[in-house]
Design a protein around this motif. Structure first.
Motif, mmCIF file in Angstrom:
data_model
loop_
_atom_site.group_PDB
_atom_site.id
_atom_site.type_symbol
_atom_site.label_atom_id
_atom_site.label_comp_id
_atom_site.label_asym_id
_atom_site.label_seq_id
_atom_site.Cartn_x
_atom_site.Cartn_y
_atom_site.Cartn_z
ATOM 1 N N ARG A 228 13.580 5.018 0.129
ATOM 2 C CA ARG A 228 12.505 6.175 -0.931
ATOM 3 C C ARG A 228 12.201 6.936 -1.372
ATOM 4 N NH1 ARG A 228 7.215 8.553 -0.157
ATOM 5 N NH2 ARG A 228 5.491 6.972 -0.752
ATOM 6 N N VAL A 229 12.309 6.674 -2.695
ATOM 7 C CA VAL A 229 12.843 7.598 -3.725
ATOM 8 C C VAL A 229 11.351 8.166 -4.889
ATOM 9 C CG1 VAL A 229 13.577 8.435 -6.277
ATOM 10 C CG2 VAL A 229 14.826 7.133 -3.970
ATOM 11 N N ARG A 230 10.742 9.663 -5.014
ATOM 12 C CA ARG A 230 9.488 9.457 -5.341
ATOM 13 C C ARG A 230 9.508 10.736 -6.724
ATOM 14 N NH1 ARG A 230 8.672 5.158 -4.476
ATOM 15 N NH2 ARG A 230 7.175 4.697 -2.531
ATOM 16 N N GLY A 231 9.214 9.884 -8.011
ATOM 17 C CA GLY A 231 9.086 12.131 -8.255
ATOM 18 C C GLY A 231 10.240 12.070 -9.076
ATOM 19 N N ILE A 232 11.304 11.079 -9.039
ATOM 20 C CA ILE A 232 12.896 11.885 -9.023
ATOM 21 C C ILE A 232 13.271 12.744 -10.641
ATOM 22 C CG2 ILE A 232 15.002 11.538 -9.559
ATOM 23 C CD1 ILE A 232 14.270 12.561 -7.387
ATOM 24 N N GLY B 105 19.580 20.218 -19.801
ATOM 25 C CA GLY B 105 18.725 21.855 -20.888
ATOM 26 C C GLY B 105 18.077 20.481 -21.517
ATOM 27 N N ALA B 106 17.468 20.138 -23.237
ATOM 28 C CA ALA B 106 16.839 20.020 -23.515
ATOM 29 C C ALA B 106 16.489 18.717 -23.576
ATOM 30 C CB ALA B 106 16.557 20.531 -25.135
ATOM 31 N N GLN B 107 17.721 18.094 -22.558
ATOM 32 C CA GLN B 107 17.592 16.210 -22.467
ATOM 33 C C GLN B 107 17.248 15.796 -20.722
ATOM 34 O OE1 GLN B 107 21.631 14.249 -22.071
ATOM 35 N NE2 GLN B 107 20.947 12.050 -21.874
ATOM 36 N N VAL B 108 16.032 14.756 -20.896
ATOM 37 C CA VAL B 108 15.383 14.786 -20.048
ATOM 38 C C VAL B 108 15.690 12.873 -19.384
ATOM 39 C CG1 VAL B 108 13.200 13.729 -18.566
ATOM 40 C CG2 VAL B 108 13.468 15.628 -20.065
ATOM 41 N N VAL B 109 16.906 13.040 -18.338
ATOM 42 C CA VAL B 109 17.230 11.523 -17.576
ATOM 43 C C VAL B 109 16.149 10.876 -17.303
ATOM 44 C CG1 VAL B 109 19.181 10.502 -16.732
ATOM 45 C CG2 VAL B 109 19.793 12.728 -18.092
ATOM 46 N N HIS B 110 15.677 11.580 -16.180
ATOM 47 C CA HIS B 110 14.382 10.496 -15.281
ATOM 48 C C HIS B 110 13.170 11.396 -15.186
ATOM 49 C CE1 HIS B 110 18.486 9.483 -13.243
ATOM 50 N NE2 HIS B 110 18.028 8.422 -14.439
ATOM 51 N N GLU B 111 12.004 11.137 -14.881
ATOM 52 C CA GLU B 111 11.024 11.423 -15.632
ATOM 53 C C GLU B 111 10.627 10.742 -14.459
ATOM 54 O OE1 GLU B 111 8.305 13.444 -18.913
ATOM 55 O OE2 GLU B 111 9.180 11.734 -18.764
ATOM 56 N N GLY B 112 10.034 11.347 -13.449
ATOM 57 C CA GLY B 112 9.188 10.596 -12.252
ATOM 58 C C GLY B 112 9.431 9.098 -12.350
ATOM 59 N N SER C 242 24.565 6.690 -12.957
ATOM 60 C CA SER C 242 25.397 7.400 -11.846
ATOM 61 C C SER C 242 24.377 9.030 -11.335
ATOM 62 C CB SER C 242 25.982 7.015 -12.766
ATOM 63 O OG SER C 242 27.459 5.953 -12.426
ATOM 64 N N VAL C 243 24.053 9.446 -12.512
ATOM 65 C CA VAL C 243 22.915 10.071 -12.230
ATOM 66 C C VAL C 243 22.213 9.734 -10.719
ATOM 67 C CG1 VAL C 243 21.431 12.194 -12.414
ATOM 68 C CG2 VAL C 243 23.075 11.218 -14.380
ATOM 69 N N LEU C 244 21.104 8.707 -11.270
ATOM 70 C CA LEU C 244 20.269 8.358 -9.627
ATOM 71 C C LEU C 244 21.105 8.662 -9.117
ATOM 72 C CD1 LEU C 244 17.446 7.374 -8.972
ATOM 73 C CD2 LEU C 244 18.274 5.661 -9.547
ATOM 74 N N LEU C 245 22.000 7.222 -8.844
ATOM 75 C CA LEU C 245 23.630 7.484 -8.173
ATOM 76 C C LEU C 245 23.901 9.173 -6.726
ATOM 77 C CD1 LEU C 245 25.073 5.347 -5.728
ATOM 78 C CD2 LEU C 245 26.617 5.705 -7.733
ATOM 79 N N ASP D 286 13.232 3.502 -20.682
ATOM 80 C CA ASP D 286 11.920 5.223 -20.619
ATOM 81 C C ASP D 286 12.234 5.977 -19.884
ATOM 82 O OD1 ASP D 286 11.422 3.549 -23.240
ATOM 83 O OD2 ASP D 286 9.965 2.653 -22.176
ATOM 84 N N ARG D 287 13.279 6.329 -18.977
ATOM 85 C CA ARG D 287 13.139 7.562 -18.136
ATOM 86 C C ARG D 287 12.558 6.601 -16.686
ATOM 87 N NH1 ARG D 287 12.350 9.796 -22.843
ATOM 88 N NH2 ARG D 287 10.185 10.109 -22.353
ATOM 89 N N HIS D 288 11.764 5.532 -16.674
ATOM 90 C CA HIS D 288 11.176 5.218 -15.445
ATOM 91 C C HIS D 288 12.320 4.169 -14.934
ATOM 92 C CE1 HIS D 288 8.503 7.542 -17.362
ATOM 93 N NE2 HIS D 288 7.307 8.450 -15.879
ATOM 94 N N MET D 289 11.878 3.267 -13.955
ATOM 95 C CA MET D 289 12.380 2.654 -12.706
ATOM 96 C C MET D 289 11.495 1.248 -13.304
ATOM 97 S SD MET D 289 14.991 1.808 -9.432
ATOM 98 C CE MET D 289 16.892 2.296 -10.390
ATOM 99 N N ILE D 290 11.674 0.141 -13.552
ATOM 100 C CA ILE D 290 10.939 -0.571 -12.991
ATOM 101 C C ILE D 290 11.766 -1.930 -12.279
ATOM 102 C CG2 ILE D 290 10.254 -3.297 -14.254
ATOM 103 C CD1 ILE D 290 10.312 -1.377 -16.971
ATOM 104 N N SER D 291 11.249 -2.135 -11.339
ATOM 105 C CA SER D 291 11.686 -3.216 -10.601
ATOM 106 C C SER D 291 11.125 -4.273 -9.745
ATOM 107 C CB SER D 291 12.049 -2.163 -9.185
ATOM 108 O OG SER D 291 10.704 -1.986 -8.059
ATOM 109 N N GLY D 292 11.530 -5.685 -9.213
ATOM 110 C CA GLY D 292 11.009 -6.519 -8.650
ATOM 111 C C GLY D 292 12.384 -8.044 -8.470
#
Length: 247
Positions: free
Chosen positions: A8-12, A17-24, A46-49, A219-225
């Protein structure tokens, strides 16, 4: 699904630096499923992994594996969680100075005090489990084909009988026949060992062959299904990925 997720991953939030890879970013993985993760270059697969594995600390959010928040555990507690999962990395990450059998035996020896004969027997069992001949155990990684390296890495990942298996681009670099054979192996092992599998892949054939559900990082989020849900999604990147020329 109403069951409590195994992961269960929430709000990661991950940034460099200034680069946002994941935002919530949110993610749920249910017990017994094969969950595929896809996304464009630079989307942070890979960052998420690494975040899920407890190898990298996110700036914000939480990652729970079997109900335990890996970001708040002490090192001994995190080590206990890590014993519950196996990992293969994209290029195998085998120790080149060790034979296949020694690579597979290493995590067993690290966690269990057993004699050399029992250790060799367990390593041989894992090597056969992934479809490698026993004589492959005496070979070094440089002596193996790409497909055999993938299988040897998988044998090592299964050394401690994990409940969870993380695969990072498991079929990258393989020809279509070898990739299909590896996919069949994953399906067999997942069913036989009752594994929960999280797989990062860019291979559409693999996604459709083995995945129960898919998470797409956009867009720095995850869409799953489910596959059907994702294939019908109207996000432009998802439509291009699943319905473009390469599909």
């Amino acid at each position: 699904m109403n069951a409590t997720p195994v992961i269960r991953v929430r709000g990661i939030v991950n940034r460099f630096g200034a680069q946002v890879v994941h935002e919530g970013l949110d993610l749920d993985v249910q017990a017994g499923e094969i969950f595929g993760i896809v996304g464009g270059s630079g989307s942070g697969k890979s960052v998420l992994l690494r975040t899920m594995l407890g190898l990298q600390r996110a700036e914000a959010g939480s990652v729970e594996i079997e109900g335990r928040d890996v970001m708040s555990l002490t090192p001994p507690e995190l080590l206990a969680v890590k014993r519950r999962y196996g990992v293969t990395f994209q290029h195998g990450a085998l120790f080149t100075s060790l034979t296949v059998a020694q690579n597979v035996a290493l995590p067993i020896a690290e966690y269990h005090d057993i004699d050399e004969d029992a250790l060799a027997g367990l390593a041989a069992l894992k090597i056969r489990m992934v479809g490698l001949p026993l004589e492959a155990g005496a070979k070094y990684p440089a002596q193996l084909s790409g497909g055999m390296v993938k299988r040897a890495a998988l044998a090592r990942a299964l050394a401690l009988d994990p409940a969870l298996l993380f695969l990072d681009e498991p079929t990258s670099g393989l020809d279509p026949i070898s990739a299909a054979a590896f996919d069949r192996l994953v399906l067999y092992l997942q069913s036989y060992l009752r594994l929960t599998v999280v797989m990062i892949t860019h291979d559409l054939d693999t996604i459709f062959r083995v995945c129960n559900r898919v998470g797409v990082i956009v867009d720095r989020h995850m869409i799953s299904g489910t596959l059907d849900e994702i294939v019908r999604h109207d996000h432009p990147w998802i439509r291009e990925y699943f319905h473009g020329e390469r599909s």
